[in-house]
Design a protein around this motif. Structure first.
Motif: not given
Lengths: 1013, 464
Positions: A801-804, A808, A822, A1013, B251-254
């Motif tokens: 679920s890493q947001v880049t 975005l 997430r 997550e 770290s996760i960017g949300d």
């Protein structure tokens, strides 16, 4: 200018001279100037002018044609260029004035449109969701190695089309936490984490899926979802908001999901479980879905009005929760956007309208066993008696003949009920001359029944207390056990010619078919007085005392039998010129608070009189009396008569005593609100503007034309309706469900407006995937567990679920699913994570709702309308999962409400997901959250290892599943050290506990702690 | 940060319901979300006369016939039956409609420059009567409490619709950085019949629902530090949480994590600001006396004073539910008690706002869910529920001071002139707030819903 006016006037005259003919005059105009945008191929603004029904239904901005009102009809306004809206045809030349006039006159003359001159139904392209889904072929993709399941093909195809790639797979700890939260609503325990991390098998993940789907907590987590749609709550709603008993329904939902009851059966049982052959208790309980409507019993309500409100609520719940189409717009008028007419709405309504609304005595497994044993033993004794007495049938017949005609004639008079005397309770007259008490239930009142008669020589009254399916447990009373108490029975008379000349008539004696020993009132009827208030034999109803009453609570099961009493007057009464007789039924044995379940009122009653001397209450039960001398009786009916008759046989007195003793061992029941079918068919009328006082034409049960047809020749009842709803050809039922399951996993449904798949819904992000899932779901036997497995086994689900920044930028809403979502977990899970991580969680499944800590003042005026029960749990029940928290609709549990839990007022299939300071205050300061922080601290100190670092890792894993990063550990250990430093010397141990509590509190309040997550 | 700002603009708007005030975000050192935060102040359709509302909800339904609408004819016909044609199609809650008429139980007199008629029970209201717009021709559709209160508060008799206050908050946002935008008090004998739904957000995002305040102790639930946690620890907790959440954000960017960070910061500020708000000891004695408020003693007067303190701090909508007015009986005993409990503080609130120059853009609204029958209920000391006609008053917000609008018939039974339906009242107030009531909408279940449903006309005669 002059010429133009002249022309207009002339053409006007011509048009008026002959009526406009649609086919000759109007249709050619439509064809030439309108249909290119409002025809078969294109329906700009939702308007279509080649099909009659659709043309009259109008478009997105409402009706276009108002027959008879040209000036107000947008169609005319737009072509004439009057009003603020742009002239039509859009972008083309204005219509010639004579054509505008033709359209105007046509509308003015009533917009007559022959049915034959309309595009036929089949030619009309249906909205996608109204066509039964077919399994879409799997799309071609480039990155085949990424694909694990068919779902991935659909997702990947779209990603590739948009030039995006899926994310890599999430870490094992993230996956296990995600999966545990999704399937059970609980975080994984440390041994579960370790087992998964240690498992090298390629099936390691799938094994976890299977383990979690088999967990009893699966039914809780997904059951809570369904309970939103079922608008479940433990109270009635409206101002009184009294407690109601419906948790058997809640447990039915949990159990049904745990045993993977196919979804089609799941719906059928909730809509018509009572109509299934040999319906079980469980199947009847399932109809509680329809009873989750609110009930208004405030003073002065018309019960029929609120029965209608409940009906509308049921329709909405079915529309939103099962059908996935908003049908309630058609309650008042034809649906503006979807092709459902008001008449069709009431056709569905008619399927549901023929029901009564009562409650059922229900028993847990243990009580069921006790009952079976009891009935078997009684049957054995009775069989033995019959076996020992071969001529019992003829002896019984002889007895029957002897008593068959021993009853006096009872006159059923017309009874008027004085409005003021009812204390706000309403009385609904029944065809048999009885009245049913309904609506507000005062706890102390003296109702006046008035009879006006010319009969003379009236010597006695009989009061029958009757069962009714609308009463609690079938009655005959209105208390939550279905009992009632008669404090006093009083009679006054006056000549019809002089109503003010009132005289009291003494009741000389009374008899009843049930005379129980004196007994003090239950605590439920406490009235804050110090008087000793009792129930007992029938004499108590004529003793002039307000403290004594005739009671009928003969114990479990027996208390719900019909009863009767006869009151013999001290002198015969009557007047050939007319006599007004006022009979007062004083009912003073309720509790102090009429806003709570404290009434002790009679439910369905019938008052009759006789001129016969020495009348007595018939000792025979009414049902037995009915069967006397009947020649064609079933063995069960024979048995019923025998049950009574054996009590009269002197040599069987010991056996009867034993049976009485067995009856006393009958377990108490719980009750559950259920729906039951009525015997006689209630007529359904279309209600003009949805107003129950304005009935329109009568309608028969039926279904909307745009959906699948009803099976031919099937009886028009609820069961048929339920089966229709889950037909393989039903276009929206399966789609709506898989869409909501998808929504729960990914945050947004494939159709984001999950409550409505109709024409106003948002376009699906992956239409073929939705259909593929719906078809697969149905073909896999409507198995929900298989659907869940289908989703969680996909690579799509298992992504990180890493947001880049790139994601975005390209897909901020993540509708394409190039990453896993997430999401902050739902309200109940926020609480459950804290309970589980701390070790306090009580994992018991099912049972009555519980009262975790909550501020007492919320349940007292002036915050609550009336005082409400909140007995804070002191034992382990305090730590039950949040879904078992007792839910009052008018006073929602604050820690859940703050996190967007719905309160059950209406069906909800999509919760909002807010992020507010009140949430922060709740997880930081609410007492139970504080308890979890303390418990987690103690667990870390006890089980986490020797060093602070080990303990920290342990506590962190219990909440977050993963281990802390070095920076995080440094931050948290720093807090620990600073807190420890505040305590020295003798306070050191206490200080350590406090310091760990502070750290635990931070852990439980982290964004990640309450996020999937 | 550009991308997350865009993300906020698209996703944190109405529907996702994330809360982040942009100035707070700036403080937190993360992206400012522009004006897409659901509670950020928003511009209405046109210039507004009303910036904030204090709604004094007299739940239970006060008798217009004893307080505002003097009917000498009712005295004259006391004890007789009403004309039969008046009752055609009329439904009453408890009584047989064919009950005898009951003359007003209290005396009326004329007050103020305009000689406005008022009951002797409202001596303080009498002093501000020239500041009020009195509407004697209110009318509603419901005659049971819960549906009536829901209609008055949500524009619909059924549950599940957003409340007036939540529509206003949705439309205008909040101007407070440490207080909720929509605050509710309950001060009567019991809670309102409509329960929480009277201030719920219905299908609007939950950030718009009213927050219940108590007028003693902690105004908001779970505001105080729990036992064993002192201020030093609480502050350390806040700062550790912030740093930990920031680590996760990196770290996760949300971007939702930054919203969570600001929620905790606002919670921290509320812990300080709310007790200060509640501390009415800080008011000068003459203000306390004017309201009749006593520190530490919960009352309608205290809540009125706190309402003023809240709107001063930027709260958009304050609603006080005073459930006490359901006089089916004991009218002569209870009505004076209710007036004594409320009359003085209502008048003081209007006067206080006026003195502070806030009355021009603050609306004070007074009224119940329906009126009471000209007919008696049980003896001669009570009245039943009556939807056909009742009285409400407004002060400030551009409503014409000194205006008495609308008339009822000689018995106070029906509106005789200038009927104002509940929907018309809503439309007019929204108009004064700068909204075309037909355009303040929210799409739900495929339909654009609004407070006035499909009804409502602005009553231009009421406002200047």
């Amino acid at each position: 200018m002059l010429r133009f006016l002249l022309f207009s006037a002339l053409s006007l005259t011509t048009v008026i001279a002959q009526p406009v003919d649609f086919i000759r005059d109007v249709q050619p105009i439509f064809a030439k100037s309108c249909l290119s945008c409002h025809g078969e191929k294109s329906q700009q603004a939702g308007l279509r002018l080649d099909a009659k029904a659709l043309a009259f239904a109008g478009g997105q901005s409402g009706k276009a044609i108002l027959p008879g009102q040209a000036g107000d009809s947008p169609l005319y306004q737009r072509v004439a260029g009057v009003g603020e809206q742009a002239r039509m045809p859009m972008g083309g030349k204005a219509l010639p004035a004579d054509q505008v006039e033709i359209l105007k006159r046509w509308i003015e003359q009533g917009a007559n449109w022959p049915d034959a001159a309309s595009a036929s139904g089949a030619a009309i392209k249906k909205h996608w969701a109204f066509v039964a889904p077919v399994r879409a072929p799997l799309p071609a993709v480039k990155n085949l190695p990424w694909v694990r399941t068919p779902i991935d093909r659909f997702i990947l195809a779209k990603l590739e089309h948009e030039g995006l790639s899926p994310s890599s797979i999430a870490s094992k700890t993230t996956l296990l936490r995600r999966l545990s939260l999704d399937l059970t609503g609980l975080p994984p325990a440390i041994d579960e984490i370790d087992a998964f991390l240690r498992d090298p098998s390629p099936r390691a993940y799938e094994k976890q899926v299977d383990r979690l789907l088999a967990s009893p907590h699966y039914g809780e987590r997904w059951g809570r979802h369904w309970l939103d749609a079922a608008r479940y709550a433990d109270s009635d709603g409206f101002e009184k908001d009294k407690q109601r008993s419906v948790w058997f329904y809640r447990d039915w939902v949990i159990n049904a999901l745990n045993r993977d009851l196919p979804y089609n059966r799941f719906l059928i049982e909730q809509l018509a479980g009572d109509l299934l052959p040999n319906a079980t208790q469980e199947q009847k309980v399932a109809t509680g879905f329809l009873r989750n409507s609110m009930i208004n019993e405030e003073g002065g309500v018309d019960p029929e009005q609120f029965r209608m409100e409940s009906m509308f609520d049921r329709m909405e719940a079915i529309g939103k929760g099962m059908l996935g189409v908003t049908i309630q717009c058609a309650q008042c008028h034809n649906h503006k956007f979807d092709p459902i007419t008001q008449e069709e709405y009431y056709k569905i309504f008619a399927f549901l309208n023929n029901s009564s609304e009562g409650s059922l005595a229900v028993y847990g497994a243990e009580e069921e066993m006790q009952r079976a044993n009891l009935f078997r033993k009684i049957r054995e004794i009775e069989n033995e008696l019959q076996h020992r007495t071969p001529d019992w049938k003829s002896r019984m017949a002889k007895w029957e003949a002897s008593v068959k005609d021993n009853q006096p004639n009872w006159v059923v008079p017309k009874v008027e009920i004085d409005d003021i005397s009812t204390g706000g309770q309403k009385y609904i007259p029944q065809p048999d001359g009885s009245v049913l008490a309904a609506g507000y239930a005062p706890t102390k009142f003296r109702v006046k029944f008035t009879i006006t008669t010319k009969d003379t020589n009236i010597r006695a009254f009989r009061l029958e207390l009757m069962n009714d399916p609308n009463l609690p447990l079938g009655g005959p009373g209105r208390s939550s056990k279905g009992t009632g108490a008669l404090t006093e029975f009083e009679v006054e008379i006056a000549p019809a010619s002089n109503p003010k000349q009132v005289r009291k008539i003494k009741v000389a004696s009374a008899t009843a078919d049930l005379n129980l020993p004196e007994r003090e009132l239950d605590a439920a009827y406490y009235d804050k007085s110090t008087r000793r208030r009792v129930t007992g034999p029938i004499d108590y109803a004529i003793d002039g005392s307000d403290d004594t009453a005739w009671g009928i609570d003969a114990g479990p099961y027996l208390r719900n039998q019909p009863r009767k009493a006869v009151f013999v007057l001290a002198e015969p009464i009557g007047d050939p010129n007319g006599l007004i007789i006022d009979v007062y039924l004083k009912q003073n044995h309720g509790g102090w608070n009429s806003d709570d379940n404290q009434n002790h009122n009679l439910g369905r009653t019938r008052l009759t009189y006789t001129t016969s001397e020495a009348a007595q209450a018939d000792p025979l039960p009414a049902k037995v009396r009915e069967l006397l001398g009947q020649t064609t009786r079933t063995p069960q009916q024979d048995q019923l008569v025998f049950n009574y008759w054996r009590t009269l046989v002197p040599e069987w007195s010991e056996a009867s005593r034993q049976i009485d003793e067995l009856w006393r061992q009958h377990p108490e029941s719980e009750s559950q609100l259920v729906l039951a079918e009525r015997g006689d068919m209630r007529q359904t009328n279309l209600l003009l503007r949805g107003d129950f006082l304005k009935p329109g034409k009568a309608v028969e049960p039926g279904v909307p034309a745009f959906l699948n047809p009803l099976p031919p020749n099937a009886p028009r009842n609820r069961l048929t309706f339920a089966q229709w709803l889950v037909d393989r050809q039903a276009p929206t039922t399966a789609r709506s469900l898989v869409n909501r399951v998808w929504q729960s996993y990914f945050g947004t449904g494939i159709v984001s407006t999950s409550e409505d798949l109709g024409k106003q819904s948002d376009a699906p992000s992956h239409p073929e995937l939705l259909d593929w899932l719906a078809v697969d779901f149905m073909e896999q036997g409507w198995s929900l567990k298989k659907l869940h497995k289908q989703i969680v086994m996909s690579a799509t689900y298992q992504q990180s679920s890493q947001v880049t920044p790139e994601l975005l930028e390209k897909d901020s809403a993540n509708r394409l699913l190039a990453r896993a979502p997430r999401l902050r977990v739902e309200a109940e899970i926020v609480r459950d994570i804290a309970l589980a991580a701390s070790g306090l969680l009580n994992p018991r499944v099912g049972g009555p709702s519980v009262y975790p800590p909550s501020p007492e003042f919320l349940y007292q005026p002036p915050v609550s309308y009336g005082p409400k029960i909140w007995k804070e749990e002191k034992g382990l029940a305090r730590y039950r999962r949040a879904m078992y928290t007792f839910s009052y609709r008018s006073v929602p549990y604050p820690a859940l409400q703050t996190f967007d839990a719905p309160n059950g007022d209406v069906s909800c299939v999509r919760r909002s997901r807010s992020n507010t300071p009140l949430q922060a205050l709740t997880t930081l300061n609410e007492p139970l959250f504080i308890e979890t922080a303390r418990a987690l601290a103690q667990a870390a100190m006890r089980e986490g290892g020797k060093s602070d670092a080990e303990r920290l890792t342990y506590a962190f894993r219990r909440v977050m599943t993963r281990t802390p990063e070095p920076k995080e550990a440094t931050e948290l250990l720093g807090l620990l050290e600073r807190q420890k430093a505040r305590y020295t010397g003798a306070g050191a141990h206490l200080g350590e506990v406090q310091a760990w509590t502070a750290v635990s509190r931070v852990l439980l309040n982290l964004d990640e702690a309450i996020t999937k997550e | 940060m550009t991308t997350s700002r865009r993300w906020f603009m698209q996703e944190c708007g109405v529907g996702m319901g994330a809360l982040a005030l942009h100035h707070l975000m700036a403080e937190a050192g993360v992206a400012a979300p522009g004006n897409e935060d659901p509670l950020a102040p928003k511009k209405p359709h046109f210039d507004s006369k009303i910036k904030r509302v204090i709604y004094l909800f007299m739940a239970g339904a006060p008798s217009h016939l004893e307080l505002f609408d003097n009917k000498p004819q009712l005295t004259k016909f006391d004890g007789t039956l009403p004309p039969a044609d008046l009752l055609k199609g009329y439904r009453a809650a408890f009584i047989n409609p064919n009950s005898t008429l009951l003359g007003p139980k209290f005396k009326f007199d004329r007050y103020g420059k305009n000689g406005t008629e008022l009951s002797e029970l409202l001596p303080h209201t009498a002093k501000i009567v020239d500041d009020l717009t009195i509407v004697k021709s209110m009318s509603t559709d419901a005659f049971n409490h819960a549906p009536g209160q829901l209609l008055m508060n949500t524009g619909n008799m059924i549950f599940g619709r957003p409340s007036f206050g939540s529509w206003v908050t949705y439309g205008l946002g909040s101007e407070s950085r440490d207080m909720p935008a929509f605050v509710v008090f309950s001060t009567g004998k019991k809670g309102p019949s409509g329960g929480n739904s009277c201030w719920g957000s219905g299908f609007l995002p939950t950030v718009y629902s009213g927050v219940q305040f108590r007028n003693v102790g902690d105004p908001v639930l779970y505001l105080s530090n729990p036992a064993g946690i002192d201020n030093q620890l609480q502050q350390e907790t806040f700062s550790t949480l912030k740093r930990m959440n920031q680590l996760r954000l990196e770290s996760i960017g949300d971007p939702e994590i930054s919203t969570r960070i600001s929620s905790f910061e606002m919670a921290s500020r509320m812990q300080v600001a709310a007790p200060d708000l509640m501390d009415i000891r800080k008011e000068p004695q003459h203000i306390l006396d004017a309201y009749g408020a006593e520190p530490g003693k919960p009352s309608f007067a205290n809540s009125c004073l706190m309402a003023r303190r809240l709107v001063e701090r930027g709260t958009r909508f304050v609603q006080i539910f005073h459930e006490a007015w359901d006089q089916h009986g004991a009218l002569k005993r209870d009505l004076p008690i209710n007036c004594k409990d409320t009359d003085q503080a209502c008048a003081a609130l209007v006067t206080d706002l006026k003195q502070r120059g806030m009355l021009d853009d603050t609306l004070v609204l007074w009224g119940g869910e329906f009126g009471r029958t000209p007919m008696t209920q049980g003896g001669n000391d009570g009245r039943d529920h009556h939807p056909n006609a009742f009285t409400m008053w407004m002060a400030g917000g551009g409503f014409k001071p000194g205006l008495v609008y609308g008339e009822t018939d000689d018995l106070g039974f029906n509106v005789a002139k200038n009927k104002v339906h509940v929907h018309d009242l809503h439309a007019t107030i929204l108009h004064q707030m700068g909204f075309d009531h037909t355009k303040l909408t929210y799409k739900f279940q495929g339909r654009n819903f609004r407070l006035t449903d499909v009804h409502g006309n602005v009553v231009h005669e009421l406002v200047s």
